[in-house]
Design an enzyme around this catalytic site. Structure first.
Site: not given
Ligand code: NDP
Ligand code: 2IT
Length: 442
Positions: A125, A165
């Site tokens: 990561k 992420d």
């Molecule tokens: P994005 O940046 O697309 O979206 C994040 C969302 O969460 C936004 O709505 C953001 O609001 C909100 N958010 C982030 N930090 C905070 C905080 N500290 N408090 C409140 N709201 C918060 O990210 P993703 O959708 O990609 O990721 C969301 C979660 O999913 C994370 O935990 C990530 O690690 C996990 N994840 C993502 C994957 C992926 O493929 N993208 C795969 C597996 C897990 P704001 O815009 O106001 O910051």
């Molecule tokens: O938390 C996760 O699994 C991710 N943000 C996606 C990682 C990836 O390599 O697609």
């Protein structure tokens, strides 16, 4: 003292300033006890000491210039945690809260998650404390290029393959890919989540959210329940939240909440996802604007979505966003299932509350593995130099999520309780990696 407890003590002493990392380690160590204590090989090979210490942690300076011409400096990270079963693989997070503890917890969880997918990917990561909010296109590009200038020394299609992420989507991956190519003069699948015209995979954008809903459906079906007609509360409004909402709606559920870091919306008629996507994906705006545009919706700038009555809760924002008070509220409102779209969104106490109230709880390592799984499929397509169709990738994703559910559920039945999916996911993920580590020597 037992082996697990000794290791836990050493890891805690060595990482006393890393609460998120210790939270993730404690959860794994407390659930893998039945397998670790039934086989001396783990202790003889120091598997727990080795799996809790990254292969290497890279920290570096990222200089960039803002639009006023000022030179700014952020800190970059890449934690290469474990490559026993494949090249390091895991996302990059850009958020002001990023620190070593957060990147290490994410890298540690990624080892087990990636193992569960059944695909050949190790755990890593990275990210930075850079805050992308309010930055211009030029500032984002400048930052991404500078970040990759250093990162490019440490990654490669067969070494370490980053992806998105929080704060990193297609735009950022594009700038980073371009810079890698300029520096290395190699066209290879060194990043996933790329654009569709230059090596990206169809369905990668949707994969984490879709995969989450697929596995929640598997879990509901296995327990004599279904998703159709259920009311769903989702937090976040980013990549994972949006496509979890889309798939839940396609399967006949009603999604009534979404949020961002400023507040949350409740739309009792069901969220209009086109409006959310326009606000978030096109305009990069705030979720508050939804309530200005949709009459049936309420906006709240305090409290959390978990106070709304729902059957299924899908936390899709960030770590520790659902605490024990939220869990108690959900339980009082008769929630039947929770699926973790975000990484470690529920606190330890919240998980305990769900499990002791017989709420079906699917932990992040299993529930959000669809994203990294399709990333691994993107790597396969890049190696083959061809692209599969949307339906082909989606079918593979469904199969992978079903496989993860079965592995998780089988390990839960064998070593814990049939619905203890937390233990099941940790044990199934651990066994494959530990076996590979033992086979490969130290
Ligand atoms: P994005 O940046 O697309 O979206 C994040 C969302 O969460 C936004 O709505 C953001 O609001 C909100 N958010 C982030 N930090 C905070 C905080 N500290 N408090 C409140 N709201 C918060 O990210 P993703 O959708 O990609 O990721 C969301 C979660 O999913 C994370 O935990 C990530 O690690 C996990 N994840 C993502 C994957 C992926 O493929 N993208 C795969 C597996 C897990 P704001 O815009 O106001 O910051
Ligand atoms: O938390 C996760 O699994 C991710 N943000 C996606 C990682 C990836 O390599 O697609």
């Amino acid at each position: 003292m037992k082996y697990i407890d000794e290791v836990r003590q050493t890891v805690a002493a060595r990482n006393a300033d890393q609460p998120e990392f210790m939270q993730a380690v404690d959860e794994v160590l407390s659930t893998i006890r039945p397998v670790v204590e039934s086989n001396d090989l783990y202790k003889q090979n120091a598997i727990l000491e080795r799996i809790t210490e990254p292969d290497r942690q890279i920290m570096f300076r990222i200089p960039w210039t803002d639009d006023k011409g000022n030179l700014r400096v952020n800190r970059g990270y890449r934690i290469q945690f474990n490559n026993a079963i494949g090249p390091y693989k895991g996302g990059l997070r850009l958020h002001p809260s990023v620190n070593l503890s957060i990147i290490k917890f994410l890298g540690f969880e990624q080892i087990f998650k990636n193992s569960l997918t059944g695909l050949p990917i190790g755990g890593g990561k990275g990210g930075s404390d850079f805050d992308p909010k309010g930055k211009s296109e030029r500032e984002i590009r400048d930052f991404c290029q500078s970040f990759m200038t250093e990162l490019s020394r440490h990654i490669g299609a067969d070494t370490d393959v980053p992806a998105g992420d929080i704060g990193v989507g297609g735009r950022e991956i594009g700038y980073m890919f371009g810079q890698y190519k300029r520096i290395k003069n190699i066209y290879e699948g060194v990043l996933t989540g790329k654009g569709l015209t230059y090596g990206g995979s169809l369905t990668r954008t949707e994969a984490t959210g879709y995969g989450l809903v697929y596995i929640v459906e598997n879990m509901l079906n296995a327990n004599g329940l279904g998703i159709k007609g259920k009311t769903v509360a989702i937090s976040g409004s980013g990549n994972v939240a949006i496509y979890a909402a889309q798939k839940a709606m396609q399967l006949g559920a009603k999604v009534v909440t979404m949020s961002d870091s400023n507040g949350w919306i409740y739309d009792p008629k069901g969220i209009d996802l086109d409006v959310v996507r326009d606000i978030k994906e096109v305009k990069r705006g705030r979720i508050k604007e939804y309530a200005d545009r949709v009459k049936s919706a309420e906006y709240h700038d305090s409290g959390r979505v978990w106070q709304v009555k729902c059957d299924i809760a899908l936390p899709c924002a960030t770590q520790n966003e659902l605490d024990v008070q939220d869990a108690k509220q959900l339980i009082a409102n008769k929630v039947i299932a929770v699926g973790e779209g975000a990484n470690m969104p529920s606190t330890t106490e919240a998980i305990n509350a769900f499990q002791s109230s017989d709420v079906l709880f699917m932990p992040a390592k299993a529930a959000n593995a669809g994203g990294v799984a399709v990333s691994a499929l993107e790597m396969s397509q890049n190696s083959l130099r061809l692209s599969w169709t949307f339906d082909e990738v989606d079918e593979r994703l469904k199969g992978i999520m079903k496989g993860i559910f079965e592995k998780t559920s089988d390990a839960a039945k064998t070593y814990a309780k049939p619905t203890d999916y937390v233990s099941g996911a940790n044990i199934a993920g651990f066994l494959k990696v530990a076996t590979a580590m033992i086979a490969q020597g130290v």
